[in-house]
Design an enzyme around this catalytic site. Structure first.
Site, PDB file in Angstrom:
ATOM      1  CG  ASP A 122      -2.150   1.211   1.303  1.00  0.00           C
ATOM      2  OD1 ASP A 122      -2.027   2.207   0.486  1.00  0.00           O
ATOM      3  OD2 ASP A 122      -2.503   1.123   1.719  1.00  0.00           O
ATOM      4  CG  ASP A 196      -3.068  -8.975  10.672  1.00  0.00           C
ATOM      5  OD1 ASP A 196      -3.257  -9.226   9.426  1.00  0.00           O
ATOM      6  OD2 ASP A 196      -3.882  -7.830  11.110  1.00  0.00           O
ATOM      7  CD  GLU A 283     -14.209 -11.054   4.585  1.00  0.00           C
ATOM      8  OE1 GLU A 283     -15.130 -10.225   4.584  1.00  0.00           O
ATOM      9  OE2 GLU A 283     -13.146 -10.662   5.299  1.00  0.00           O
TER      10      GLU A 283
END
Ligand code: UDP
Ligand code: MN
Length: 327
Positions: A122, A196, A283
């Site tokens: 990013d 993460d 999602e």
């Protein structure tokens, strides 16, 4: 007589020392210019390397791919060749814990055969930190960048749910896949792998079984110890979801809880993530492009095992910076 002799000797000595000093000074000047020349050359070399590092990185990747192809062809049991390629898509952004996160993820992937890591930064430009980390991992990888527009960027004080994260980056990976592969090439699966989370290598064994869209539980998410699809024991099909947050979403599944075949990704060209989607429904809306609840393939022992955790890393508070150390 003696006096003039001594005088002559003194003069000669002085003359010699003047010669010597002149020579010495000339030598020093020459040496300095040579060194300066060398520094100039090094500087030029550095600039050239800087200019070509992108190409170097690509060449290294091509070599790695060739090596993989070779070793696949060479292996007797064809074990490698039978594994579908897993395209693991990882958005990432610069912060204190970035290198630690990427180290963990890349070292997990080193244990997975036939993985192709797609890392999307990013950022305006690719960074050396990520470039070097990818290159040291020796993973087959593609390094991309796509910056989140400032108006969509999560502010430091914003709660995490307030903004979509990873949208631009995941879309960039989809674009790359669609530009680089022809539909119906078979054997490829796409998995969105945030930087993460914590991944057991077992989850990749499950991903290999995916035909169209596979699903499995994800630990530590959705307000529960784990979010999981509910399976009808009779039919073996997904009938609903256990989730602490909006379990009635068409697909109450975290990004880490599904994988899609590459063919399907290539077939549905229009499918991508969007800022227009409701928060927390990325999602669900994305999966709606590809499949229905009934078609989902439950994996991880009929969705009874947790092989991936939605962990989050605490933001460290630091009081100073030690210069010269890349963290
Ligand atoms: N991410 C990003 N830019 C951001 C914030 C996050 O590229 O400004 C990436 C992050 O590195 C991760 C993914 O998007 O791979 C999801 O972000 P995060 O883990 O913060 O989301 P959450 O776990 O809270 O859903
Ligand atoms: Mn996360």
């Amino acid at each position: 007589m003696d006096l003039s002799n001594n005088y002559d000797k003194g003069m000669r000595l002085k003359r010699y020392s003047v010669y010597f000093l002149t020579l010495f000074v000339l030598f020093v000047i020459w040496k300095l210019s040579v060194i300066e020349d060398g520094v100039d050359k090094l500087q030029l070399l550095r600039e050239a390397l800087e200019l070509h590092k992108e190409k170097l990185q690509l060449s290294q990747q091509q070599l790695l791919l060739l090596e993989h192809l070779e070793s696949n062809r060479g292996s007797n049991n064809n074990d490698h060749a039978n594994h579908p390629v897993i395209y693991a898509v990882t958005p990432t952004y610069a912060r204190l814990v970035q290198k630690a996160e990427l180290t963990r993820i890349s070292q997990t992937l080193m244990l997975v055969p036939n993985v192709h890591w797609i890392v999307i930064e990013d950022s305006e430009k690719k960074t050396d930190l990520v470039r070097n980390l990818i290159s040291e991992s020796k993973l087959v990888a593609t390094h991309l960048n796509a910056k989140t527009p400032p108006f969509e960027q999560l502010k430091d004080k914003d709660p995490r749910w307030k903004r979509h994260r990873g949208v631009e980056q995941r879309n960039m990976a989809l674009k790359w896949l669609r530009e680089n592969f022809q539909p119906k090439r078979g054997k490829g699966i796409v998995y969105f792998m945030d930087d993460d989370n914590t991944y057991s290598i077992k989850v990749f064994k499950e991903i290999e079984k995916v035909k169209k869209v596979g699903v499995w539980p994800v630990g530590l998410v959705g307000g529960l110890n784990a979010e999981a699809p509910i399976i009808d024991p009779e039919t073996g099909k997904v009938t609903g979801y256990k989730s602490g947050w909006k379990p009635n979403r068409p697909f109450a599944i975290d990004m880490a809880g599904f994988a899609i075949s590459l063919d399907l990704i290539l077939e549905k060209q229009e499918a991508q993530f969007s800022y227009m989607m409701e928060k927390g429904l990325q999602e669900s809306e994305f999966l709606s492009y590809f499949t229905t609840k009934e078609e989902l393939e439950p994996l991880a022992d009929n969705c009874t095992k947790v092989y991936v955790w939605h962990t989050r890393t605490e933001k460290p508070t630091i009081t100073g910076i030690v210069p010269g150390l890349e963290v």
